[in-house]
Write a protein that holds these residues in place. Sequence first.
Motif, PDB file in Angstrom:
ATOM      1  N   ASP A  41       0.849  -1.193   0.000  1.00 51.89           N
ATOM      2  CA  ASP A  41       0.000   0.000   0.000  1.00 51.89           C
ATOM      3  C   ASP A  41       0.881   1.239   0.000  1.00 51.89           C
ATOM      4  OD1 ASP A  41      -2.425  -1.288   0.084  1.00 51.89           O
ATOM      5  OD2 ASP A  41      -2.604  -1.192   2.262  1.00 51.89           O
ATOM      6  N   GLU A  42       0.628   2.142  -0.947  1.00 46.20           N
ATOM      7  CA  GLU A  42       1.279   3.439  -0.906  1.00 46.20           C
ATOM      8  C   GLU A  42       0.286   4.390  -0.260  1.00 46.20           C
ATOM      9  OE1 GLU A  42       3.103   6.990  -3.661  1.00 46.20           O
ATOM     10  OE2 GLU A  42       2.507   5.120  -4.618  1.00 46.20           O
ATOM     11  N   MET A  43       0.664   4.946   0.875  1.00 46.15           N
ATOM     12  CA  MET A  43      -0.244   5.808   1.616  1.00 46.15           C
ATOM     13  C   MET A  43      -0.056   7.280   1.256  1.00 46.15           C
ATOM     14  SD  MET A  43      -0.080   3.820   5.238  1.00 46.15           S
ATOM     15  CE  MET A  43      -1.320   4.820   6.000  1.00 46.15           C
ATOM     16  N   GLY A  44       0.921   7.571   0.426  1.00 50.57           N
ATOM     17  CA  GLY A  44       1.112   8.933  -0.026  1.00 50.57           C
ATOM     18  C   GLY A  44       2.029   9.744   0.881  1.00 50.57           C
ATOM     19  N   THR A  45       2.189  10.993   0.514  1.00 52.80           N
ATOM     20  CA  THR A  45       3.024  11.904   1.295  1.00 52.80           C
ATOM     21  C   THR A  45       2.165  12.572   2.349  1.00 52.80           C
ATOM     22  OG1 THR A  45       4.409  12.272  -0.631  1.00 52.80           O
ATOM     23  CG2 THR A  45       4.594  13.874   1.146  1.00 52.80           C
ATOM     24  N   ARG A  46       2.637  12.503   3.577  1.00 50.55           N
ATOM     25  CA  ARG A  46       1.894  13.055   4.707  1.00 50.55           C
ATOM     26  C   ARG A  46       2.829  13.870   5.596  1.00 50.55           C
ATOM     27  NH1 ARG A  46      -2.297   8.648   6.801  1.00 50.55           N
ATOM     28  NH2 ARG A  46      -3.026   7.919   4.794  1.00 50.55           N
ATOM     29  N   TYR A  55      13.162  16.790   8.027  1.00 50.43           N
ATOM     30  CA  TYR A  55      12.017  16.636   7.124  1.00 50.43           C
ATOM     31  C   TYR A  55      10.732  16.754   7.933  1.00 50.43           C
ATOM     32  CZ  TYR A  55      15.311  14.858   3.701  1.00 50.43           C
ATOM     33  OH  TYR A  55      16.364  14.732   2.838  1.00 50.43           O
ATOM     34  N   GLU A  56       9.778  17.491   7.400  1.00 52.80           N
ATOM     35  CA  GLU A  56       8.476  17.628   8.053  1.00 52.80           C
ATOM     36  C   GLU A  56       7.410  16.785   7.380  1.00 52.80           C
ATOM     37  OE1 GLU A  56       7.386  21.704   8.506  1.00 52.80           O
ATOM     38  OE2 GLU A  56       9.172  22.177   9.673  1.00 52.80           O
TER      39      GLU A  56
END
Length: 140
Positions: A41-46, A55-56
Amino acid sequence: MRHYELLFILKPTLTEEEAKAKVDFVKEVITKNGGEIARIDEMGTRKLAYTIQKYERGTYFVIYYKAPPALLAELVRNIRITEDIIRFLSVKYENKREIAAWDRMSKGIKQTIVRKEREPRAPREPKAEKSEEIAFSEEN
């Protein structure tokens, strides 16, 4: 074979091709060492909860896989030397209930909780107020 879930966070500065290459690298480590991947599963950039290595944000991935116990040490070793993975978490599912949940998640089945509607209760009658009876004696 045991059931595992691997969550890892990639640097947000990676391009899609670089991110795909890192996911393929992790897949390759799992399959070369006797593991079977059930789902990715790619959950995306969060947004991260706190800053990690300046990195935030981060790109999240989850891999559900079955593997022998010896694979975990090799996988962790490879992930730690990969600079583009800023955090990871591996979870082992042990008992029957957890493995059933792993099966549902690896197949992409959303779990919904069905609650039975209760019948409405009859309205309560107001409590009678307690009144003190005072007995007066009449003396003439």
